[in-house]
Design an enzyme around this catalytic site. Structure first.
Site, mmCIF file in Angstrom:
data_model
loop_
_atom_site.group_PDB
_atom_site.id
_atom_site.type_symbol
_atom_site.label_atom_id
_atom_site.label_comp_id
_atom_site.label_asym_id
_atom_site.label_seq_id
_atom_site.Cartn_x
_atom_site.Cartn_y
_atom_site.Cartn_z
ATOM 1 N N GLY A 11 0.650 -1.350 0.023
ATOM 2 C CA GLY A 11 0.117 -0.135 0.037
ATOM 3 C C GLY A 11 1.035 1.355 0.117
ATOM 4 O O GLY A 11 2.018 1.381 0.069
ATOM 5 N N GLY A 16 4.170 7.601 2.833
ATOM 6 C CA GLY A 16 5.136 6.634 2.508
ATOM 7 C C GLY A 16 4.730 5.212 1.920
ATOM 8 O O GLY A 16 3.385 5.080 2.118
ATOM 9 N N THR A 17 5.563 4.345 1.461
ATOM 10 C CA THR A 17 5.304 3.055 0.944
ATOM 11 C C THR A 17 5.062 1.984 2.063
ATOM 12 O O THR A 17 5.613 1.905 2.742
ATOM 13 C CB THR A 17 6.077 2.578 -0.346
ATOM 14 O OG1 THR A 17 6.321 3.843 -1.195
ATOM 15 C CG2 THR A 17 5.580 1.587 -0.848
ATOM 16 N N VAL A 18 4.181 1.140 2.008
ATOM 17 C CA VAL A 18 4.006 0.148 2.983
ATOM 18 C C VAL A 18 4.417 -1.279 2.396
ATOM 19 O O VAL A 18 3.740 -1.654 1.139
ATOM 20 C CB VAL A 18 2.427 0.011 3.729
ATOM 21 C CG1 VAL A 18 2.432 -0.772 5.000
ATOM 22 C CG2 VAL A 18 2.226 1.369 3.869
ATOM 23 N N ASP A 126 -9.004 11.107 8.312
ATOM 24 C CA ASP A 126 -8.811 10.424 7.062
ATOM 25 C C ASP A 126 -9.420 9.201 7.088
ATOM 26 O O ASP A 126 -8.667 8.192 6.452
ATOM 27 C CB ASP A 126 -7.182 10.527 6.707
ATOM 28 C CG ASP A 126 -6.980 10.289 5.040
ATOM 29 O OD1 ASP A 126 -8.129 10.655 4.466
ATOM 30 O OD2 ASP A 126 -5.978 9.897 4.923
HETATM 31 C C1 Z3R Z 1 -0.090 -0.685 9.115
HETATM 32 C C2 Z3R Z 1 -0.062 0.643 8.374
HETATM 33 C C3 Z3R Z 1 -0.583 0.485 6.957
HETATM 34 C C4 Z3R Z 1 -0.765 -0.630 6.414
HETATM 35 C C5 Z3R Z 1 -0.854 -1.903 6.986
HETATM 36 C C6 Z3R Z 1 -0.439 -1.819 8.350
HETATM 37 N N1 Z3R Z 1 -1.105 -2.912 6.444
HETATM 38 C C7 Z3R Z 1 -1.479 -2.937 5.248
HETATM 39 S S1 Z3R Z 1 -1.568 -0.935 4.864
HETATM 40 C C8 Z3R Z 1 -2.166 -3.471 4.396
HETATM 41 C C9 Z3R Z 1 -2.836 -3.469 3.039
HETATM 42 C C10 Z3R Z 1 -3.131 -4.237 2.395
HETATM 43 S S2 Z3R Z 1 -2.672 -5.676 3.238
HETATM 44 C C11 Z3R Z 1 -1.948 -4.887 4.495
HETATM 45 S S3 Z3R Z 1 -3.838 -4.663 0.855
HETATM 46 O O1 Z3R Z 1 -3.365 -5.611 0.179
HETATM 47 O O2 Z3R Z 1 -5.346 -4.958 1.090
HETATM 48 N N2 Z3R Z 1 -3.710 -3.075 0.146
#
Ligand code: Z3R
Length: 250
Positions: A11, A16-18, A126
């Protein structure tokens, strides 16, 4: 950073990028949020500092847990608990066919997390499906506090960077529910950035927007969507609404 093996990108946050990553020693799966620190910038972005400071204090099962903060010369990394997906991805996978009991459970948990934030004087500011994380146990957690604010301390003026601009959402709500009138929200025209704008009449009723939601659920939704904050139901009050009277928290 040697401690973690980076897996895939999952994400983009406010700043920033996750990434999904694995702790090489414990094999624990975590989410790493990387913040690049530009040479010509003044160091750590204010949104990152805000998220770190607020999340350090917000320990609740419906708020994503910040495990650690790592600082190397050009990068700041926030280490979070991992969740399986965000709510946007989940909604997309359901093709609009959401189970009403799951909706109830997610709303209950969202309100629990939010009520906890408000009890600690924190506004998230947000809330959107990408910032709500779910895991395979059906748990929901609030994430991305990059635009959040501690309230109670008077702030004279928000910086342009920190000001969310939900105009598209507001326009959508106005066309759907009708633009609030001065009668419904007398203080509206006195708001600092108020500008006169077109008055839309309500084009539809909530029954057409959420046809699967029963009358009790629609009543709660109507109260959550009140533009006038004085009339809007609080997270704590919403948890006591009859919509949840048949809900058993796990
Ligand atoms: C902490 C902060 C931001 C995020 C976290 C944990 N986990 C994220 S975004 C995430 C997003 C997906 S899986 C885990 S996705 O595959 O559904 N975009």
């Amino acid at each position: 950073m040697q401690k973690y093996e980076k897996l895939e990108k999952i994400g983009e946050g406010t700043y920033g990028t996750v990434f999904k990553a694995k702790n090489r020693e414990t094999h624990e799966i975590v989410a790493l949020k990387r913040v690049r620190l530009d040479d010509d910038d003044e160091g750590v972005p204010s949104s990152a500092l805000r998220e770190i400071c607020l999340l350090k204090e917000l320990k609740h099962k419906n708020i994503v847990r910040l495990h650690d903060v790592l600082h190397s010369d050009k990068k700041l990394t926030l280490v979070f608990e991992f969740c399986d997906q965000d709510l946007k991805k989940y909604f997309d996978s359901c093709n609009g066919d959401l189970d009403p009991e799951i909706v109830k459970s997610f709303l209950f948990q969202l309100l629990k997390g939010l009520g906890f934030c408000h009890s600690r004087n924190v506004l998230h500011r947000d809330l959107k499906p990408q910032n709500l994380l779910i895991n395979r146990n059906g748990e929901l957690k609030l994430a991305d506090f990059g635009l959040a604010r501690a309230f109670g301390i008077p702030v004279r003026c928000y910086s342009a960077e920190a000001q969310p601009c939900p105009q598209v959402t507001l326009d959508h709500m106005d066309t759907l529910l009708g633009t609030p009138t001065e009668e419904q929200w007398p203080a509206m025209t006195k708001l600092p950035d108020y500008k006169p704008y077109p008055m839309y009449p309500a084009t539809t009723s909530l029954v057409n927007v959420v046809p699967k939601l029963n009358a009790t659920g629609r009543d709660l939704l109507q109260n959550l969507l009140k533009c006038n904050p004085v009339q809007r139901i609080s997270a704590e009050e919403a948890l006591q609404h009859p919509y949840f009277s048949d809900f058993c928290p796990p």
